[in-house]
Write a protein that holds these residues in place. Structure first.
Motif, PDB file in Angstrom:
ATOM      1  N   HIS A  54     -40.797  46.033  27.859  1.00 44.96           N
ATOM      2  CA  HIS A  54     -41.252  46.417  26.844  1.00 44.96           C
ATOM      3  C   HIS A  54     -40.868  45.622  25.570  1.00 44.96           C
ATOM      4  CE1 HIS A  54     -42.435  50.323  28.441  1.00 44.96           C
ATOM      5  NE2 HIS A  54     -41.126  50.419  29.188  1.00 44.96           N
ATOM      6  N   HIS A  92     -50.442  49.480  22.337  1.00 48.65           N
ATOM      7  CA  HIS A  92     -49.213  49.322  23.236  1.00 48.65           C
ATOM      8  C   HIS A  92     -47.900  48.861  22.556  1.00 48.65           C
ATOM      9  CE1 HIS A  92     -52.268  48.939  26.305  1.00 48.65           C
ATOM     10  NE2 HIS A  92     -51.572  48.904  27.080  1.00 48.65           N
ATOM     11  N   LEU A 152     -46.340  52.720  22.184  1.00 57.79           N
ATOM     12  CA  LEU A 152     -45.915  52.870  23.306  1.00 57.79           C
ATOM     13  C   LEU A 152     -44.563  52.396  23.868  1.00 57.79           C
ATOM     14  CD1 LEU A 152     -49.138  53.315  25.357  1.00 57.79           C
ATOM     15  CD2 LEU A 152     -48.107  55.114  24.028  1.00 57.79           C
ATOM     16  N   TRP A 197     -41.628  53.275  21.535  1.00 57.11           N
ATOM     17  CA  TRP A 197     -41.003  54.818  22.004  1.00 57.11           C
ATOM     18  C   TRP A 197     -40.197  54.373  23.219  1.00 57.11           C
ATOM     19  CZ3 TRP A 197     -40.849  57.499  26.630  1.00 57.11           C
ATOM     20  CH2 TRP A 197     -40.401  58.698  26.532  1.00 57.11           C
ATOM     21  N   ALA A 209     -42.913  53.800  16.280  1.00 57.63           N
ATOM     22  CA  ALA A 209     -43.839  54.151  17.348  1.00 57.63           C
ATOM     23  C   ALA A 209     -45.019  54.750  16.792  1.00 57.63           C
ATOM     24  CB  ALA A 209     -43.365  54.674  18.607  1.00 57.63           C
ATOM     25  N   ASN A 257     -54.668  56.582  23.988  1.00 54.36           N
ATOM     26  CA  ASN A 257     -53.062  55.934  23.766  1.00 54.36           C
ATOM     27  C   ASN A 257     -52.367  56.812  22.818  1.00 54.36           C
ATOM     28  OD1 ASN A 257     -52.410  53.096  25.327  1.00 54.36           O
ATOM     29  ND2 ASN A 257     -54.527  52.988  24.532  1.00 54.36           N
ATOM     30  N   LEU A 271     -48.866  58.818  23.609  1.00 51.20           N
ATOM     31  CA  LEU A 271     -47.756  58.889  23.037  1.00 51.20           C
ATOM     32  C   LEU A 271     -47.122  60.123  22.641  1.00 51.20           C
ATOM     33  CD1 LEU A 271     -45.413  57.359  21.451  1.00 51.20           C
ATOM     34  CD2 LEU A 271     -46.708  57.521  19.417  1.00 51.20           C
ATOM     35  N   TYR A 307     -45.650  61.553  25.784  1.00 51.59           N
ATOM     36  CA  TYR A 307     -44.324  61.046  26.175  1.00 51.59           C
ATOM     37  C   TYR A 307     -43.412  61.973  25.270  1.00 51.59           C
ATOM     38  CZ  TYR A 307     -46.458  56.448  27.779  1.00 51.59           C
ATOM     39  OH  TYR A 307     -47.018  55.555  28.481  1.00 51.59           O
ATOM     40  N   ASP A 357     -51.991  54.708  34.409  1.00 47.22           N
ATOM     41  CA  ASP A 357     -51.374  55.866  34.083  1.00 47.22           C
ATOM     42  C   ASP A 357     -51.329  56.972  34.897  1.00 47.22           C
ATOM     43  OD1 ASP A 357     -51.295  55.039  31.387  1.00 47.22           O
ATOM     44  OD2 ASP A 357     -53.407  55.443  31.004  1.00 47.22           O
TER      45      ASP A 357
END
Length: 626
Positions: free
Chosen positions: A346, A384, A387, A390, A398, A424, A428, A431, A497
């Motif tokens: 990340h 991206h 994400l 996060w 984020a 996306n 998020l 998540y 995913d």
């Protein structure tokens, strides 16, 4: 647009129509003639009108000349009558034939280019004659008029009667004239101009124009139209004899068509994968100097790979390492940040996005929203980065970056980019387990699919909706909705995913006491993620597996092994939410004080470094009862 089928006129209606147009031949004294007109025309009003006009102009021997016609030859009789009427009009017949090639709309200036053998005065008089004879109408009565045929069948009949060579010559003249000066026929779009080139036999020029037309349609998000145009262009490429020219033309169409297929059908769809696989084969046999030009083909080949391990990306970067082009380097990083994200790197993903976005301002990123994966690079980078932020424990940042992605996508007005931002953003919210925000994005996805045919969005919306339903008490129906969505997703989308979706479904399966199925699903998802390179959700898959093993009372060693794997992966990836949640599962289990002690300081540092301003998890998952 719906089509309405009109019934032909019956005998009495035919007689009334004849009486209205030509009273002198509609009386009872001409009953035999009326029968013949009815038989020849089949009750079609346009045929009746043309025959009545012809009868008025050719009073002698009418019955003999109409008698042989039956229903099977109505069109041929109509054609014969129309041609006979035209022949009597002198130069106007040639002007009518040029007009038939020009299409549904034309003007004096355009006809002058198609009929240079006639003076402006002659063409103007011919237009007046054709209007008086009922062939043409004025489309725009004021100012400099435009003209059109009174009926499409009249134009088609005149056009079909032209010899092939004459038709081709007229199409070529039109394409050449309008190609030099689009103001000659501003109503002609690029696709229509391409059709004239094709009908002229100018195949290479037609392909070039169809590719431009497809690009125009794609840029205004008319995906189905763009796809049809570009697939036609690819079909025309087979008629190009020279291999080198054919390859270049095919690649030019593929560059535009590929992102449309990935956006509409999904990157894992057979049409998208085959197009890019074929395209790379062609691109790699082209001169090295051309590789920057065909970079979108390389990029799409990487994007549609079902194994996200970076191997294809390395080929792309190797083939284009020496290309000094800001756009190529931006899109290369577009590959890199996606790979880094999928592998759980990340910090590297965020860094690659930051470099890429600085290049975006210097390259052609804004103009190339439709070329790379069917979405804008800045939208993808901002999403991206959101994400990955996060994952590293910065939820407020984020949310802000994802908001920027959505805003920029809407500014582009490009459907593929908007879809990419929505997907996306939904991820998020998933998540963070923010069901309210997720349902809002689901509504956005469904609204987008109402305007554009995008099956991949339908699958994603169904998966997310099923999960939300399951967390709102509708566990069984939500589980089934997720299963159906996952089945469709596997046919359309690349697998990065799927580990997330499988974890979501395992959550619902646990609540319906289908623990064995949930464990099997988690096992296959983890194996696929390891093999395919989508490792960013691995820590969560192993944590959830540990919880289910505890629930079933399996051996402590198996539970500890799953938790250790989860914590180690989360620590390696700096995935703060997973590091904390796996450690808390370990603590609540009371197992392995040694493992707990080993990671205690690391977890405490991660917690203390959490960014304030927004929650990592909005709705914590209810604890699994052991």
């Amino acid at each position: 647009m719906p089509h309405i089928t009109l019934k032909p006129l019956d005998r009495e209606e035919t007689r009334q129509a004849i009486m209205a147009m030509r009273p002198e031949i509609g009386s009872a004294a001409h009953s035999e003639l009326i029968s013949m007109v009815e038989e020849v025309t089949g009750g079609v009003p346009l045929f009746i009108e043309e025959i009545c006009q012809w009868i008025a102009e050719n009073a002698a021997s009418i019955t003999d000349r109409l008698a042989p016609a039956g229903s099977s030859s109505r069109i041929s009789v109509f054609e014969g009558i129309l041609q006979a009427r035209l022949e009597a009009l002198g130069p106007a017949k040639d002007v009518a034939r040029a007009a038939a090639v020009a299409g549904n709309r034309f003007n004096l200036e355009l006809l002058q280019k198609l009929s240079p053998e006639y003076s402006d005065e002659t063409i103007g008089n011919a237009l007046d004659t054709l209007i008086e004879a009922g062939f043409l109408i004025r489309v725009r009565p004021s100012g400099e008029p435009d003209y059109g045929f009174r009926h499409a069948l009249i134009r088609e009949t005149i056009y079909n009667a032209l010899l092939r060579r004459r038709r081709q010559a007229l199409h070529q003249s039109l394409f050449s004239a309008v190609g030099r000066d689009r103001n000659l026929a501003p109503w002609l779009g690029t696709a229509e101009l391409a059709e004239h080139a094709e009908r002229a036999g100018l195949i290479e020029e037609a392909i070039d124009q169809f590719v431009i037309a497809g690009t125009e349609s794609s840029s205004r998000s008319a995906m189905a139209e763009a796809r049809q145009i570009l697939e036609h262009a690819l079909g025309l490429c087979e008629r190009v004899a020279a291999t080198d020219t054919r390859d270049a033309l095919r690649l030019s169409a593929m560059v535009v068509l590929g992102p449309i297929l990935t956006a509409v059908e999904g990157p894992n769809s057979a049409p998208a994968r085959k197009l890019y696989e074929d395209g790379v084969v062609i691109a790699r046999r082209r001169p090295v100097a051309e590789r920057a030009k065909w970079f979108p083909i390389y990029w799409g080949w990487w994007f549609t790979d079902t194994v996200m391990d970076g191997e294809r990306a390395e080929v792309v970067l190797s083939d284009l390492r020496d290309v000094e082009d800001a756009e190529v380097q931006l899109q290369a990083r577009h590959c890199v940040w996606a790979i880094d994200f999928n592998l759980g790197r990340h910090d590297r993903c965020i860094a690659a996005v930051d470099v890429g976005l600085s290049l975006y301002e210097h390259g052609q990123g804004k103009a190339n929203a439709a070329l790379f994966g069917g979405h804008d690079a800045r939208v993808c980078g901002l999403a991206h980065r959101a994400l990955s932020l996060w994952f590293v424990g910065k939820p407020a940042s984020a949310i802000h970056s994802m908001s920027e992605a959505r805003s920029w996508a809407q500014q582009t007005g490009h459907a593929g980019s908007i879809a990419h931002a929505y997907l996306n953003e939904a991820m998020l919210h998933c998540y963070r387990r923010d069901f309210s925000a997720l349902r809002s994005v689901i509504a956005d996805l469904r609204h987008l699919t109402e305007r554009h045919h995008m099956p991949a969005l339908v699958a994603a919306a169904q998966i997310f909706e099923g999960w939300c339903d399951g967390n709102a008490g509708q566990v069984e129906s939500g589980r089934e909705k997720m299963r159906q969505g996952l089945g469709l997703h596997g046919e359309l989308q690349t697998p990065e995913d799927e580990p997330v979706y499988c974890g979501m479904l395992a959550e619902l399966l646990t609540r319906t006491a289908e623990v064995d199925e949930a464990l099997a699903l988690l096992g296959s998802a983890a194996a696929q993620a390891e093999a395919g390179g989508s490792r960013f959700w691995l820590a969560e898959l192993y944590r959830r597996r540990a919880e289910l093993l505890l629930l079933q009372g399996d051996a402590e060693a198996d539970v500890i092994a799953a938790l250790e794997k989860s914590i180690a992966i989360a620590a390696e990836q700096s995935a703060v939410p997973f590091l904390v949640s796996a450690y808390e599962t370990l603590q609540s289990s009371g197992l392995s004080p040694e493992l707990s002690s080993r990671y205690r300081d690391r977890v405490e540092r991660a917690k203390s470094a959490l960014e304030p301003g927004a929650a990592l998890i909005v709705n914590p998952e209810p604890a699994v009862r052991h």
